[in-house]
Design a protein around this motif. Structure first.
Motif, PDB file in Angstrom:
ATOM      1  N   HIS A 180       0.461  -1.310  -0.039  1.00  8.14           N
ATOM      2  CA  HIS A 180      -0.004  -0.070   0.187  1.00  8.14           C
ATOM      3  C   HIS A 180       0.359   1.747  -0.179  1.00  8.14           C
ATOM      4  O   HIS A 180       1.085   2.127  -0.557  1.00  8.14           O
ATOM      5  N   TYR A 184       0.096   4.233  -2.524  1.00  2.00           N
ATOM      6  CA  TYR A 184       0.141   6.185  -1.542  1.00  2.00           C
ATOM      7  C   TYR A 184       1.168   6.955  -2.404  1.00  2.00           C
ATOM      8  O   TYR A 184       0.631   8.358  -2.739  1.00  2.00           O
ATOM      9  N   LEU A 311      -2.175  11.422   3.946  1.00  2.00           N
ATOM     10  CA  LEU A 311      -1.818  10.138   3.048  1.00  2.00           C
ATOM     11  C   LEU A 311      -0.750   9.510   3.785  1.00  2.00           C
ATOM     12  O   LEU A 311      -0.670   8.378   3.741  1.00  2.00           O
ATOM     13  N   HIS A 312       0.330  10.318   4.244  1.00  2.00           N
ATOM     14  CA  HIS A 312       1.373   9.584   5.059  1.00  2.00           C
ATOM     15  C   HIS A 312       0.779   9.204   6.091  1.00  2.00           C
ATOM     16  O   HIS A 312       0.606   8.024   6.572  1.00  2.00           O
ATOM     17  N   LYS A 315      -0.704   6.246   5.474  1.00  2.00           N
ATOM     18  CA  LYS A 315       0.018   5.447   4.546  1.00  2.00           C
ATOM     19  C   LYS A 315       1.079   4.404   5.919  1.00  2.00           C
ATOM     20  O   LYS A 315       1.116   2.847   5.878  1.00  2.00           O
ATOM     21  N   PHE A 325     -10.139   5.855   4.449  1.00  2.00           N
ATOM     22  CA  PHE A 325      -9.670   6.524   2.947  1.00  2.00           C
ATOM     23  C   PHE A 325     -10.268   7.457   1.965  1.00  2.00           C
ATOM     24  O   PHE A 325     -10.390   8.172   1.457  1.00  2.00           O
TER      25      PHE A 325
END
Length: 598
Positions: A180, A184, A311-312, A315, A325
Motif C-alpha cells: 500500500h 499511496y 496520506l502519509h 500509509k 481512505f
C-alpha cells in the motif's frame, strides 16, 4: 548434525540435508544412525527450509536485496514479472521472514548453551511457521503462475489475508501494508501534483480512453432494443456523453485519462476510484496550463502539504481503512470541486456561456436563423462544394448584422462548417466513429445537400473546455442540425402558405384543395412539434439546469446536471429514434413534391 540442520534451514544445505530443485530440502537417505521417527521430524522441518529457500530465491530474483547463496541462480528475472508493486511485495515478504531468521539464531544460542537439546526442541520452536509458510507460498506461486502485476498484487494478497488463521492473516496484512505504501505514493503524485508516475502500467489510472467499449458485439450495437426504434449503439451513446473524443480539439483540453478497472482492488469501490481520477485530471489541468499561472497552484487552496501528511498517516497504518481512505479522498475532491465551481461559475461566467450555447446551438435566437435560412437557402439546397463553407459563413455574418447581433467578441468564436466531401469523405471535420450522423442525411441522398453537411463549431475558452468537451459539442451539433431542419420545414410551409394566398383569387381546382389540406396538416404538425421542442423540452430542461447549477457549489454536480440536460434533450426530442429520422426525411420529400406540383 544440529548445526547442519540450522544451516540447512537458513538456506545452506550440505551433505546430510540435500537440496533438489524439484523435491526441495530432504534428509539424506543413507544415514543409518537416524530412526524413522527422527527422519520424519527432520523432513517436516525440511519443508520449512524448502519454503524459506524458495522465498529467498523469489526475493533475490526480483529485487537482488538478498545475499546470493550457492544453490541459487543469480540470473535476473526470467518470469516476466516486474514492477514496483512486486518489489514492494518482496520487501514485505523479506520482513515477514525476519522472525524466522531470528528464531534460528535463538536456537543456535540455545544449543551452544545446552548441547543436550533434541530435534523435538527445534520442531517445537519452529512450529509457528508450519502453517504460515505454506499459506504464504500459495500467494507467491499464484503471483508467479498467473503473472500477477501491479495493483493486482494488492488484490491477491488481500484475498489470501481474509482466511481464519491469525498468523497467516497478520503476516499478509503486514505485506499488504508495504504494498500500500507504493499506492499511496502514486496517489500523492497523481492527486496533489497531477503526475501519473506509472512506467510499468501498474496503477488503476491510465492515460488514454477506456477500452471497455471496444469489445462490444456489433450485433448488439445494431439490434433494436424495442425502445421506440432505439438501437444498442444509440442507447450507449445516450448514456455516455463522453464517448466521442476527437483528436482535433476545438480548445485546449485535458489529456484524456481513464480507469484501468482490472487493476483496481476489490476493496476500493469504483466510486472512490472515479473521485481519484477526477481530482488528478483537474490538478493536472491546472499544473499544465500556462495561461493563468497565478491560479495553477491554487486548485487545492494551498493545502497540498496537509493532504500529503494525511496520506502519509494512512500509509503508516497497518490495516487499510476504507472509511478513513474515502473520507480523505472526499475532502480532496470537495476542495477541488468547489474551486472548479468558483472558477467556472463566477470567474468564467458559466451561465452566460450556457446562454450562448442555447442561443446558437439550440436556436434560441430564432430570428437570426430565420434570416440565415432565407440567405443560405440557395447555397445549401444543392450538394456542397469547396467554397460553400466560406459563403455560408458570410451569410451567417450578414444575418447577424441584420438582426443587430454585432458582438465583436462572440461572433469570431462561432464558425459554420460544411463537409463538402459528404459521407464518404475522410476530412478531419467529419465526426469520429461513434458520433450520431446528421439527421438530414439519408442513404438515398447521394451526394447530400448542403444542409445535411452543415455543422457549428464554438471555440470554448479555458477552463470551460472541461465541461464542453468535443464529445458534448458533437451532441449539441446533432441537436442543432435537427432543430434547424424543423425550422427550415416550418419556414418553407409558411412560404407555401404565402404562395397559396397570392393565388386564392384564381379559380381553384380539386387538386389545389388537396394541396391546401396537405399544407395545413403538415403546418399543424410542424408548428406543434416546434412548440413542443422549444417550450416543453428546451426551455423546461434549461431552466432545470440553471436551477441545479445555482443550488450547488460542486463542479461534479454541475457536470452531472449538464450531462442529464443533454441526454434529456436527445431523448425527449426523439433524435435518436430511427422512426423520427425517417419521418423527418419523408416530410422534406413531401414538401418538395408539393412545391413541384405548385
Amino acid at each position: 548434525m544440529i548445526h547442519e540442520l540450522l544451516l540447512a534451514l537458513s538456506g545452506y544445505p550440505g551433505t546430510i540435508f540435500t537440496w533438489n530443485k524439484r523435491t526441495g530440502l530432504q534428509v539424506s537417505q543413507d544415514l543409518p544412525f537416524l530412526h524413522p521417527s527422527e527422519t520424519s521430524v527432520l523432513n517436516r522441518l525440511c519443508k520449512l527450509g524448502s519454503d524459506y529457500i524458495r522465498f529467498t530465491e523469489f526475493i533475490e530474483q526480483h529485487t537482488g536485496h538478498v545475499h546470493p547463496q550457492e544453490h541459487h541462480s543469480s540470473q535476473p528475472s526470467q518470469t516476466g514479472l516486474h514492477g514496483i508493486y512486486l518489489r514492494a511485495f518482496c520487501t514485505g515478504l523479506d520482513s515477514m521472514l525476519q522472525p524466522y531468521r531470528q528464531a534460528l539464531l535463538d536456537l543456535e544460542q540455545e544449543f551452544l548453551g545446552d548441547p543436550h537439546l533434541t530435534i523435538s526442541h527445534v520442531n517445537y520452536k519452529l512450529d509457528q511457521f508450519q502453517l504460515l509458510f505454506p499459506s504464504v507460498m500459495v500467494v507467491v506461486e499464484t503471483i508467479k503462475s498467473q503473472k500477477i502485476h501491479g495493483c493486482q498484487i494488492l488484490e491477491t494478497v488481500y484475498k489470501h489475508s481474509c482466511g481464519g488463521l491469525p498468523p497467516v492473516r497478520m503476516a499478509l496484512e503486514k505485506i499488504l501494508a508495504v504494498c500500500h505504501g507504493v499506492m499511496y505514493k502514486q496517489l500523492a503524485a497523481w492527486m496533489l501534483h497531477g503526475l501519473l508516475l506509472d512506467q510499468s502500467e501498474e496503477f488503476f489510472v491510465k492515460q488514454g480512453p477506456s477500452a471497455g467499449g471496444a469489445a462490444a458485439n456489433q450485433e448488439e450495437e445494431e439490434e433494436d432494443l424495442g425502445l421506440g426504434g432505439l438501437s444498442g449503439k444509440q442507447l450507449r451513446e445516450l448514456q455516455d456523453l463522453r464517448l466521442i473524443e476527437e483528436e482535433n480539439m476545438l480548445a485546449p483540453s485535458l489529456q484524456q485519462f481513464s480507469l484501468r478497472t482490472e487493476m483496481l482492488p476489490s476493496y476500493i469501490p469504483i466510486r472512490v476510484a472515479e473521485k481519484i481520477l477526477f481530482v488528478g485530471e483537474s490538478v493536472q489541468m491546472f499544473e499544465n496550463h500556462n495561461h493563468s499561472p497565478s491560479t495553477a497552484g491554487s486548485i487545492l487552496k494551498h493545502q497540498e502539504d496537509m493532504f500529503a501528511a494525511e496520506l502519509h498517516r494512512l500509509k503508516q497504518q497497518t490495516l487499510f481503512s476504507l472509511v478513513d481512505f474515502e473520507n480523505l479522498i472526499d475532502r480532496i475532491r470537495s476542495t477541488v470541486a468547489e474551486h472548479l465551481w468558483t472558477l467556472m461559475v463566477e470567474e468564467a461566467d458559466l451561465l452566460e456561456q450556457l446562454k450562448i450555447i442555447k442561443d446558437f446551438y439550440l436556436l434560441g435566437r430564432g430570428e437570426l436563423y430565420q434570416v440565415f435560412i432565407d440567405l443560405a437557402q440557395h447555397m445549401l439546397k444543392t450538394p456542397p462544394t469547396a467554397v460553400t463553407e466560406h459563403d455560408v459563413n458570410v451569410a451567417f455574418q450578414q444575418a447577424a448584422h441584420k438582426v443587430l447581433l454585432d458582438d465583436d467578441n462572440l461572433l469570431p468564436l462561432l464558425h459554420l462548417t460544411v463537409d463538402y466531401q459528404g459521407k464518404d469523405g475522410k476530412d478531419a471535420s467529419l465526426p469520429r466513429e461513434g458520433a450520431t450522423p446528421p439527421q438530414d442525411t439519408s442513404p438515398r441522398e447521394v451526394p447530400p445537400t448542403g444542409w445535411a453537411a452543415l455543422g457549428l463549431t464554438y471555440k470554448v475558452q479555458w477552463p470551460l473546455h472541461i465541461l464542453f468537451t468535443p464529445a458534448v459539442l458533437e451532441k449539441y451539433n446533432v441537436v442543432f442540425r435537427y432543430l434547424l431542419s424543423v425550422r427550415r420545414v416550418q419556414s418553407q410551409l409558411q412560404h407555401c402558405w404565402a404562395l397559396q394566398m397570392q393565388r386564392k383569387h384564381l379559380k381553384s381546382s380539386q387538386t389545389d384543395a388537396v394541396k391546401w389540406r396537405l399544407r395545413n396538416h403538415m403546418a399543424f404538425l410542424i408548428d406543434n412539434l416546434q412548440y413542443y421542442l422549444q417550450v416543453d423540452v428546451l426551455e423546461s430542461q434549461f431552466s432545470q439546469l440553471l436551477q441545479q447549477i445555482n443550488s450547488t457549489r460542486d463542479f461534479e454536480s454541475i457536470r452531472l446536471a449538464h450531462d442529464h440536460f443533454l441526454s434529456n434533450l436527445l431523448a425527449q426530442s426523439f433524435i435518436l429514434l430511427k422512426l423520427a429520422s425517417y419521418t423527418g426525411s419523408c416530410q422534406c420529400r413531401m414538401l418538395i413534391f408539393m412545391f413541384s406540383l405548385a
